[in-house]
Design an enzyme around this catalytic site. Structure first.
Site, PDB file in Angstrom:
ATOM      1  N   ASP A 321      63.303  85.071 -28.745  1.00 43.47           N
ATOM      2  CA  ASP A 321      62.591  84.514 -27.602  1.00 43.47           C
ATOM      3  C   ASP A 321      63.553  84.437 -26.444  1.00 43.47           C
ATOM      4  OD1 ASP A 321      60.264  83.954 -28.929  1.00 43.47           O
ATOM      5  OD2 ASP A 321      60.983  82.008 -29.633  1.00 43.47           O
ATOM      6  N   ASP A 592      58.769  79.663 -32.591  1.00 46.46           N
ATOM      7  CA  ASP A 592      58.673  78.205 -32.632  1.00 46.46           C
ATOM      8  C   ASP A 592      57.263  77.691 -32.817  1.00 46.46           C
ATOM      9  OD1 ASP A 592      57.787  78.960 -30.165  1.00 46.46           O
ATOM     10  OD2 ASP A 592      59.463  78.084 -29.058  1.00 46.46           O
ATOM     11  N   ASP A 596      53.470  81.791 -34.316  1.00 48.49           N
ATOM     12  CA  ASP A 596      54.620  82.619 -34.668  1.00 48.49           C
ATOM     13  C   ASP A 596      54.782  82.743 -36.177  1.00 48.49           C
ATOM     14  OD1 ASP A 596      55.430  83.105 -32.069  1.00 48.49           O
ATOM     15  OD2 ASP A 596      56.623  81.285 -31.957  1.00 48.49           O
TER      16      ASP A 596
HETATM   17 MG    MG Z   1      57.388  79.153 -24.897  1.00 36.95          MG
END
Ligand code: MG
Ligand code: ADP
Length: 857
Positions: A321, A592, A596
């Site tokens: 990310d 997170d 996901d």
């Molecule tokens: Mg985010």
């Protein structure tokens, strides 16, 4: 929904602690740790134990009390060693389990506080959000589109809606299941929305406590390594049993087939069995991985699935990310755009010009009060600084309705009413495209604004559009699209890159690991950040919508050359993982959110965020990053490689040292010499030297080039043919030298059986210690290794040498070990011979070093 601590005061810390004392912690009575008896039982089941007892019994039959007692003494030693090892492993795993247990957000002393799930007390006010595991049975006080998955309790997999009841909240729990009830249950999962709840029952009093079903947080799983080791152990065990039988029969027959010769034969057979018994392999594996998990945890990374440690070193792609992992997730509003002009805010303390008040005002209205989201916090902070006291400050307004962000529309709206009920305002903010959509902008206006967005994105800013609307006369509509929004302006948010990230990225590249950035942010922003942190290919980007339009084969081909994915929603991560896997990559993926989880599960190594991650993500992942920092992942990869290297080194050593031990117990039988190694010698080598060597290899630092070589092949065996041959060669050298010394002592020096045995034993011990030092590194010479710090090494070397001296010099031990003190000169000879037995491997390393040096030139 308000999460204002003043409205939900919660418990004070003192009351909470008292309740925890009175009513116990919020945990389920888990399976009791195995007691001393259980461990003892396990020890008894160990083949080594049985062999020792058999050996002791044989000595008793032969009337050899001293030997029998000595061996039985060793029985206690192996019990102690097994016990300590197990406790150590257990404790390392327990610590991890504690750390990876669910966390809860509660209000204590009027402040939101994140605590361990087991510290939640009855009466605590819980703040629940999407992806959380509910930490206690609780009654919902307030909620926004809250729903929970209660399948754990009801078996029903459809999520149930939760709503606060009318009037005062009930103070007794109802039953799980059923929509629109105000109860949430410990262990169930919030799959949508947010809520505030008060804990009514904790620990064993909760619904799940009644059922007594323990929530497992650390998943035991058989790894490839474990299977491989299992195979190795089985093969060696079969070999050992066969050779043992051959030895007993050969000895018995060769020595006249008397009762005496059969007992001696059995003794020789058992000695050989002890020498070959490969019990260290699985022990080493367990210990290395458990301690490895502990080592990794010191880098603020928790291991939830132990096999991930071995996969870590093989990772070829690291998907990460952007927000919070590569960046700090500490946002500030850096630039505004409104009414046709930009305003730079960074470094300026001047009062905000009137023309820019509305964009901040509606930005604040479109955010939560006392927000947690860093973006909203930045906007809120700016509002407090710039608008306090102006007519744009709406602290007293009351929230009427909220339209949440969704995958289809990256924007959210909030509806507010002024205290005098005369004004009702709708404020929206979100991705610029989404806001343009909501405002139904004409094409040229849209193009003009897009150019502004690009300008901001190119500077690495995250851009949000802000819009306003009035509530239509016929009441609140179903969706945000039904408001007539009007564009207010753009907000540019700056999120600084973590300072350590560029170096970590370069380290990955050096280690042959590709880094892929996956973000929900705008492509331009992603590109700019990628450039800042030193991506090799920062220019080509694939966006979420493009991804949707691609079929799997195209994606598989395209993903080879693209490292940036923008405006991606979590659900698309799964496709990215699958495409990468289809290309033969070993994928590590961070995540997170609830959505996901599938991608985290599908990746070879799923990495969840501990700080902002949800419990769902954590439970799907194999690693949890406690500080959400990209650098920690790279550190974990480095450790993973080191652990694997060390495991390989330890296994090589163990394999090598077994060759001379087995050879020295076998050859005399076949050659009709007096027995060279007696059970005591073998037991001593096996029980003391081996386990302590494990410590040496476990503590070995990483080789200098760990992060400069390409990833290990995922399917490469721990113990390939090349390693096996090298180990065998090392072992044969030691065997040859020891036998040579024995023969030299017996035939050339004519020293007598016990003196020759003393020489051979001394040589074997020295060779053994040399094997440890030489195997510590596969690149450095033994001399360099000796100078590289490793504390256990000195304990083992010192201990081994002292013990050897004791055996050679103390008459009582001389007697037990059937040795005589050799001449000082021949003792020096042993020292030299033992040390020289590793020269072949040293020469091999020197050649490899030389080759490496010329090939990199
Ligand atoms: Mg985010
Ligand atoms: P990232 O992958 O960088 O964490 P997110 O998935 O969190 O990105 O967000 C994607 C986009 O959704 C953001 O760029 C923003 O445009 C929009 N967005 C996210 N959260 C909010 C919010 N609280 N308010 C308005 N827009 C938001």
């Amino acid at each position: 929904m308000e999460t204002d601590p003043n409205r939900w005061p919660g418990l004070t810390e003192a009351v909470a602690q008292q309740r925890l004392l009175d009513e116990g912690r919020n945990e389920l009575p888990s399976s009791k740790p195995r007691g001393v008896l259980g461990t003892a039982l396990d020890v008894v089941k160990e083949p080594m134990f049985l062999l020792l007892v058999a050996c002791g019994a044989l000595y008793l039959v032969l009337g050899d009390w001293k030997e029998a007692l000595l061996l039985l003494g060793f029985v206690f030693l192996i019990m102690a060693i097994t016990f300590i090892q197990e406790r150590r492993t257990e404790r390392a795993l327990e610590a991890l389990r504690d750390l990876s247990s669910p966390r809860a957000l509660v209000i204590r002393d009027g402040q939101p506080r994140r605590i361990a799930g087991r510290d939640v007390a009855r009466g605590d006010v819980l703040l629940l959000a999407e992806g959380d595991r509910v930490p206690a049975d609780a009654v919902v006080l307030d909620a926004v589109s809250l729903s929970a998955d209660e399948s754990l309790l009801t078996g029903e997999s459809v999520p149930v809606r939760k709503a606060p009841g009318e009037g005062d909240a009930p103070d007794a729990m109802g039953r799980p299941g059923g929509d629109d009830l105000p109860f949430v249950f410990s262990g169930t999962m919030i799959v949508q929305g947010r809520g505030v709840a008060r804990a009514l029952a904790t620990g064993a009093n909760s619904e799940i406590g009644h059922i007594g079903k323990a929530l497992q947080t650390l998943i035991p799983e058989d790894s490839t390594l474990k299977k491989e080791t299992g195979r190795l152990v089985r093969n060696l065990a079969i070999l050992g049993a066969a050779m043992c039988a051959v030895v007993v029969v050969t000895y018995g027959l060769l020595h006249g087939s008397t009762a005496e010769s059969w007992t001696q034969g059995a003794l020789a057979g058992i000695t050989l069995a002890m020498a070959i018994l490969p019990e260290e392999f699985p022990v080493v594996l367990t210990v290395f991985l458990a301690l490895g998990a502990w080592r990794i945890s010191r880098n603020r990374v928790l291991t939830r699935r132990i096999p991930a440690i071995e996969t870590l070193g093989a990772a070829t792609v690291l998907c990460t990310d952007k927000t919070g992992t590569l960046t700090e997730n500490r946002m500030t509003v850096a630039r505004l755009w409104a009414g046709g002009s930009f305003l730079e805010l960074e470094g300026s303390t001047a009062a905000l010009p009137e023309a820019f008040h509305p964009v901040v005002e509606y930005g604040v209205l479109a955010s939560q009060r006392d927000p947690v989201d860093p973006m909203e916090r930045a906007i809120d902070d700016l509002g407090e600084r710039a608008l306090a006291g102006t007519e744009h400050d709406h602290a007293a307004w009351v929230l009427q309705r909220e339209y949440p962000l969704s995958r289809e529309l990256l924007a959210l709206s909030r509806v507010w009413r002024s205290p005098d009920e005369r004004q009702v305002e709708v404020a929206a903010k979100g991705a610029p495209e989404a806001i343009f959509d909501l405002c139904h902008l004409p094409e040229e206006r849209r193009q003009d604004l897009t150019a502004r967005v690009l300008q901001m994105a190119d500077d690495g800013l995250r851009v949000l559009g802000v819009a306003r609307a009035k509530v239509p006369p016929d009441g609140m509509p179903e969706g945000q699209h039904d408001f007539a929004f009007e564009m207010v302006g753009l907000l540019g948010l700056k999120d600084p890159v973590r300072a350590t990230v560029p170096a970590a990225i370069q380290e990955c590249y050096g280690a042959g690991i590709r880094v892929v950035m996956i973000t929900g942010d705008y492509p331009g922003t992603a590109r700019s950040i990628a450039r800042t942190i030193g991506f090799q290919r920062p220019d080509s980007v694939i966006t979420g919508p493009e991804l949707d339009a691609m079929d799997d084969d195209t994606l598989k081909a395209r993903i080879r050359d693209v490292d940036l994915f923008a405006r991606v929603v979590p659900e698309q991560k799964l496709r990215l993982v699958q495409a990468l896997k289809a290309n033969g990559e070993v994928v590590a993926m961070t995540g997170d959110g609830v959505n996901d989880a599938p991608a985290l599960k599908a990746a070879h190594i799923g990495i969840a965020m501990g700080g902002r991650g949800t419990d769902v993500a954590r439970e799907a992942a194999s690693l949890v990053l406690l500080d959400d920092d990209f650098t920690s992942i790279v550190a974990a990869i480095r450790l993973g490689r080191r652990i694997f290297d060390n495991l390989q080194k330890a296994m090589s050593y163990i394999f090598a040292i077994h060759v001379p031990i087995a050879g020295l117990s076998l050859i005399p039988v076949v050659a009709q010499w007096p027995l060279l190694l007696l059970p005591v010698h073998v037991v001593f080598l096996e029980l003391i030297i081996d386990p302590s060597c494990t410590l040496v290899f476990e503590a070995e630092e990483a080789e200098q080039d760990v992060m400069q070589r390409p990833p290990r092949r995922h399917d490469a065996p721990l113990f390939g043919r090349r390693n096996l041959l090298l180990s065998l060669l090392q072992g044969l050298c030691v065997l040859g030298v020891s036998v040579g010394v024995f023969l030299y002592g017996r035939d050339v020096l004519e020293a007598g059986e016990n003196a020759a045995r003393g020489l051979a034993f001394a040589t074997l011990i020295i060779a053994n210690l040399s094997l440890i030092v030489t195997n510590r590194s596969r690149t450095l010479s033994a001399i360099r290794s000796l100078r590289t710090p490793n504390k256990p090494q000195w304990w083992v070397l010192g201990g081994g040498l002292s013990f050897l001296c004791l055996v050679l010099f103390v008459p009582f031990l001389q007697d037990l070990f059937k040795v005589e003190l050799p001449q000082p000169l021949s003792l020096l000879g042993c020292l030299a011979a033992g040390a020289s037995s590793v020269l072949v491997f040293e020469a091999f390393k020197a050649v490899m070093r030389h080759r490496g040096a010329t090939s990199t030139r």
